[in-house]
Design a protein around this motif. Structure first.
Motif, mmCIF file in Angstrom:
data_model
loop_
_atom_site.group_PDB
_atom_site.id
_atom_site.type_symbol
_atom_site.label_atom_id
_atom_site.label_comp_id
_atom_site.label_asym_id
_atom_site.label_seq_id
_atom_site.Cartn_x
_atom_site.Cartn_y
_atom_site.Cartn_z
ATOM 1 N N ARG A 169 -25.308 -57.940 55.168
ATOM 2 C CA ARG A 169 -26.489 -57.755 56.007
ATOM 3 C C ARG A 169 -27.725 -58.286 55.295
ATOM 4 O O ARG A 169 -27.750 -58.433 54.072
ATOM 5 C CB ARG A 169 -26.680 -56.308 56.400
ATOM 6 N N TRP A 170 -28.728 -58.553 56.101
ATOM 7 C CA TRP A 170 -30.025 -58.995 55.609
ATOM 8 C C TRP A 170 -30.945 -57.791 55.508
ATOM 9 O O TRP A 170 -30.873 -56.877 56.323
ATOM 10 C CB TRP A 170 -30.641 -60.005 56.580
ATOM 11 N N ARG A 171 -31.811 -57.824 54.503
ATOM 12 C CA ARG A 171 -32.795 -56.766 54.315
ATOM 13 C C ARG A 171 -34.146 -57.408 54.033
ATOM 14 O O ARG A 171 -34.223 -58.409 53.324
ATOM 15 C CB ARG A 171 -32.379 -55.907 53.131
ATOM 16 N N ALA A 188 -32.010 -66.287 50.598
ATOM 17 C CA ALA A 188 -33.279 -65.591 50.847
ATOM 18 C C ALA A 188 -34.164 -66.498 51.691
ATOM 19 O O ALA A 188 -34.181 -67.711 51.509
ATOM 20 C CB ALA A 188 -33.985 -65.263 49.527
ATOM 21 N N LEU A 189 -34.861 -65.875 52.608
ATOM 22 C CA LEU A 189 -35.875 -66.559 53.409
ATOM 23 C C LEU A 189 -37.214 -65.934 53.017
ATOM 24 O O LEU A 189 -37.489 -64.779 53.347
ATOM 25 C CB LEU A 189 -35.614 -66.391 54.903
ATOM 26 N N ILE A 190 -37.996 -66.692 52.278
ATOM 27 C CA ILE A 190 -39.212 -66.168 51.663
ATOM 28 C C ILE A 190 -40.420 -66.484 52.542
ATOM 29 O O ILE A 190 -40.629 -67.630 52.930
ATOM 30 C CB ILE A 190 -39.397 -66.754 50.254
ATOM 31 N N HIS A 191 -41.193 -65.454 52.831
ATOM 32 C CA HIS A 191 -42.411 -65.610 53.634
ATOM 33 C C HIS A 191 -43.667 -65.579 52.761
ATOM 34 O O HIS A 191 -44.681 -66.147 53.120
ATOM 35 C CB HIS A 191 -42.510 -64.527 54.705
ATOM 36 N N ALA A 233 -42.909 -61.001 50.257
ATOM 37 C CA ALA A 233 -42.156 -60.541 51.426
ATOM 38 C C ALA A 233 -41.083 -61.582 51.719
ATOM 39 O O ALA A 233 -41.392 -62.774 51.838
ATOM 40 C CB ALA A 233 -43.072 -60.370 52.628
ATOM 41 N N PHE A 234 -39.840 -61.123 51.783
ATOM 42 C CA PHE A 234 -38.753 -62.057 52.044
ATOM 43 C C PHE A 234 -37.517 -61.330 52.562
ATOM 44 O O PHE A 234 -37.327 -60.134 52.322
ATOM 45 C CB PHE A 234 -38.391 -62.861 50.785
ATOM 46 N N TRP A 235 -36.720 -62.078 53.305
ATOM 47 C CA TRP A 235 -35.414 -61.603 53.749
ATOM 48 C C TRP A 235 -34.422 -61.946 52.661
ATOM 49 O O TRP A 235 -34.406 -63.067 52.152
ATOM 50 C CB TRP A 235 -35.008 -62.280 55.047
ATOM 51 N N LEU A 236 -33.593 -60.982 52.284
ATOM 52 C CA LEU A 236 -32.587 -61.175 51.241
ATOM 53 C C LEU A 236 -31.224 -60.800 51.795
ATOM 54 O O LEU A 236 -31.059 -59.707 52.352
ATOM 55 C CB LEU A 236 -32.928 -60.297 50.029
ATOM 56 N N TYR A 237 -30.268 -61.712 51.649
ATOM 57 C CA TYR A 237 -28.923 -61.443 52.140
ATOM 58 C C TYR A 237 -28.121 -60.716 51.071
ATOM 59 O O TYR A 237 -28.055 -61.150 49.921
ATOM 60 C CB TYR A 237 -28.204 -62.730 52.533
#
Length: 124
Positions: free
Chosen positions: A35-37, A117-120, A25-29
Motif C-alpha cells: 500500500r501507499w502511505r 515514492a512520489l514526492i510533492h 510531503a510524499f507518497w511512499l510505497y
C-alpha cells in the motif's frame, strides 16, 4: 491512485494554510503491506509527535465540517519530523520546492531502500 494523489495535495494545501510547518510531503510505497502511505514531515514534530497528530486531526476535522470534500484520512498519513532518516536522506539527494511532483524509485537513501515514492515537497 490519482484520487489519492489529489487528496494528498489537498491535505498538503490545507496543512500549509493552517501553518503546520510541512517541510516534506510524499507518497511512499510499502511493498510489505502492498500500500501507499502519505508521509508528512513537519518542523517541531520531534518535540511532540503526538501533538502534531492531534493538530492534524483538528485541522482535518474543521475542514470536513466546513464542507471540504475528499480529504485524505489520517490513517493513510504518517507524520514525522524533518530529521527522520528517510526525509533527511531524501533532502540530501534532491529538492522539490513548493508543490510539484517528482518520482524517486528503486534507490537506497541513508541505508533505506525506497521502492517507489512520489514526492510533492522536499525543502531544505
Amino acid at each position: 491512485m490519482k484520487d489519492d494523489i489529489d487528496a494528498g495535495l489537498r491535505l498538503l494545501e490545507l496543512l500549509d494554510r493552517a501553518g503546520f510547518g510541512v517541510t516534506a510531503a510524499f507518497w511512499l510505497y510499502d511493498s510489505d503491506q502492498e500500500r501507499w502511505r502519505f508521509v508528512v514531515a513537519a518542523r517541531d514534530a520531534e518535540r511532540d509527535l503526538g501533538q502534531k497528530y492531534l493538530d492534524a486531526a483538528g485541522i482535518i476535522s474543521k475542514a470536513r465540517e466546513s464542507g471540504l470534500p475528499d480529504l485524505l484520512p489520517l490513517d493513510r498519513v504518517r507524520i514525522t519530523s524533518s530529521s527522520d532518516p528517510l526525509v533527511a536522506g531524501l533532502t540530501q539527494v534532491l529538492r522539490v520546492p513548493g508543490t510539484t511532483s517528482a518520482r524517486f524509485s528503486r534507490s537506497m537513501v541513508n541505508g533505506i531502500y525506497v521502492e517507489d515514492a512520489l514526492i510533492h515537497r522536499l525543502a531544505a
